[in-house]
Design a protein around this motif. Structure first.
Motif, PDB file in Angstrom:
ATOM      1  N   HIS A  43       0.837  -1.204   0.000  1.00 48.87           N
ATOM      2  CA  HIS A  43       0.000   0.000   0.000  1.00 48.87           C
ATOM      3  C   HIS A  43       0.870   1.251   0.000  1.00 48.87           C
ATOM      4  O   HIS A  43       2.015   1.213   0.434  1.00 48.87           O
ATOM      5  N   HIS A 155      -2.719  -3.228  -3.133  1.00 47.38           N
ATOM      6  CA  HIS A 155      -4.079  -3.110  -2.602  1.00 47.38           C
ATOM      7  C   HIS A 155      -5.096  -2.994  -3.745  1.00 47.38           C
ATOM      8  O   HIS A 155      -6.181  -3.582  -3.696  1.00 47.38           O
ATOM      9  N   ASP A 165      -4.078   2.301  -4.662  1.00 46.14           N
ATOM     10  CA  ASP A 165      -2.693   2.203  -4.185  1.00 46.14           C
ATOM     11  C   ASP A 165      -2.138   0.796  -4.416  1.00 46.14           C
ATOM     12  O   ASP A 165      -2.917  -0.156  -4.412  1.00 46.14           O
TER      13      ASP A 165
HETATM   14 ZN   LIG Z   1      -4.142   0.469   0.804  1.00 49.32          ZN
END
Ligand SMILES: [Zn+2]
Length: 270
Positions: A43, A155, A165
């Motif tokens: 992330h 993610h 992200d």
């Molecule tokens: Zn994330």
């Protein structure tokens, strides 16, 4: 008499201990076991370092590791790997869902997409030092938990309708050169691309079925609706970040086909 009293006291104490504590003997170990961890999810925090740390330690979101953007870069462990961190939310890959229980989450301090001085949207770059530290961390986690390449994901890969992200600046190709994550063969993709340019693109349904086979949560109904375009867009962010418009083109179709063929070969080799 005194000795007898002492002996009785010791027997009583042993009884108390035996009643309140289960003594576990771990002298044997079963061969049939593996790690509960199947995935590593990457992330960006979308915040500066101070806010990232505050949010990830004080709110209802967390990650096992946070890679800072200071100098020198630090890798902070916020949640032990034996515990579940709250980083992926509603998420899917292949036949798995709710990946928090079976994944390690790594957050990198990076503000993502922000307006620059000209008022244009711009993606913040990751520093080389952040990625170098990430690669060392990934290699360590991958080796300890025996994570397969296709299970090192962003993610956005596992929640394509909600998340973008780690974004198009994340260097998946660099990771692949380090043996981390799934990647395609560039020569084969050029050949496939030429084939699709001459013969026409594969059908929407075929491409959607292949994205699903690769692990993406997509419904292969044969139309490019907004949800399916969003899945294609996060695929492009991962594998062809120079253009991620969510529109099927010969290069995107070629990358998808090459990854499918590589998966078939590795299945055959296993
Ligand atoms: Zn994330």
């Amino acid at each position: 008499m005194r000795i007898v009293k002492r002996l009785l006291f010791c027997v009583w104490m042993l009884g108390v201990v035996a009643c309140t504590h289960t003594v576990v003997d771990d002298v044997y170990s079963a061969r049939g076991q593996d790690s509960r961890i199947k995935y590593i999810i990457i992330h960006y925090t979308g915040e500066n370092q101070e806010d990232s740390l505050r949010i990830l330690t004080e709110q209802q979101v967390s990650a096992h590791y946070l890679i800072t953007d200071e100098s020198p870069v630090r890798v902070l462990q916020l949640v032990p790997e034996s515990q579940r961190a709250w980083h992926s939310g509603e998420s899917y890959w292949g036949k798995d869902s709710q990946l928090n229980g079976i994944s390690i989450g790594i957050e990198i301090v990076n503000s993502g997409q922000r307006k620059n001085a000209m008022g244009d949207e711009a993606w913040q770059p990751y520093s080389s030092e952040q990625i170098e530290r990430l690669i060392l961390l990934l290699k360590d986690i991958q080796q300890r938990h025996q994570i397969t390449p296709e299970h090192i994901l962003g993610h956005s890969d596992v929640a394509p309708l909600r998340k973008i992200d780690p974004g198009p600046n994340f260097p998946w190709q660099w990771l692949a050169q380090e043996g981390l994550g799934r990647w395609y063969d560039e020569d084969r993709v050029v050949q496939l691309m030429q084939y699709y340019q001459q013969k026409g693109l594969p059908s929407a349904e075929k491409v959607q079925q292949n994205l699903r086979k690769l692990g993406y949560f997509i419904e292969p109904h044969g139309k490019w609706d907004s949800d399916n375009r969003q899945v294609l867009q996060v695929f492009q962010m991962h594998y062809r970040p120079l253009r991620y418009d969510g529109v099927l083109d010969a290069q995107t179709a070629a990358i998808i086909e090459d990854l499918i063929q590589t998966d078939k070969k590795s299945l055959f080799n296993n």
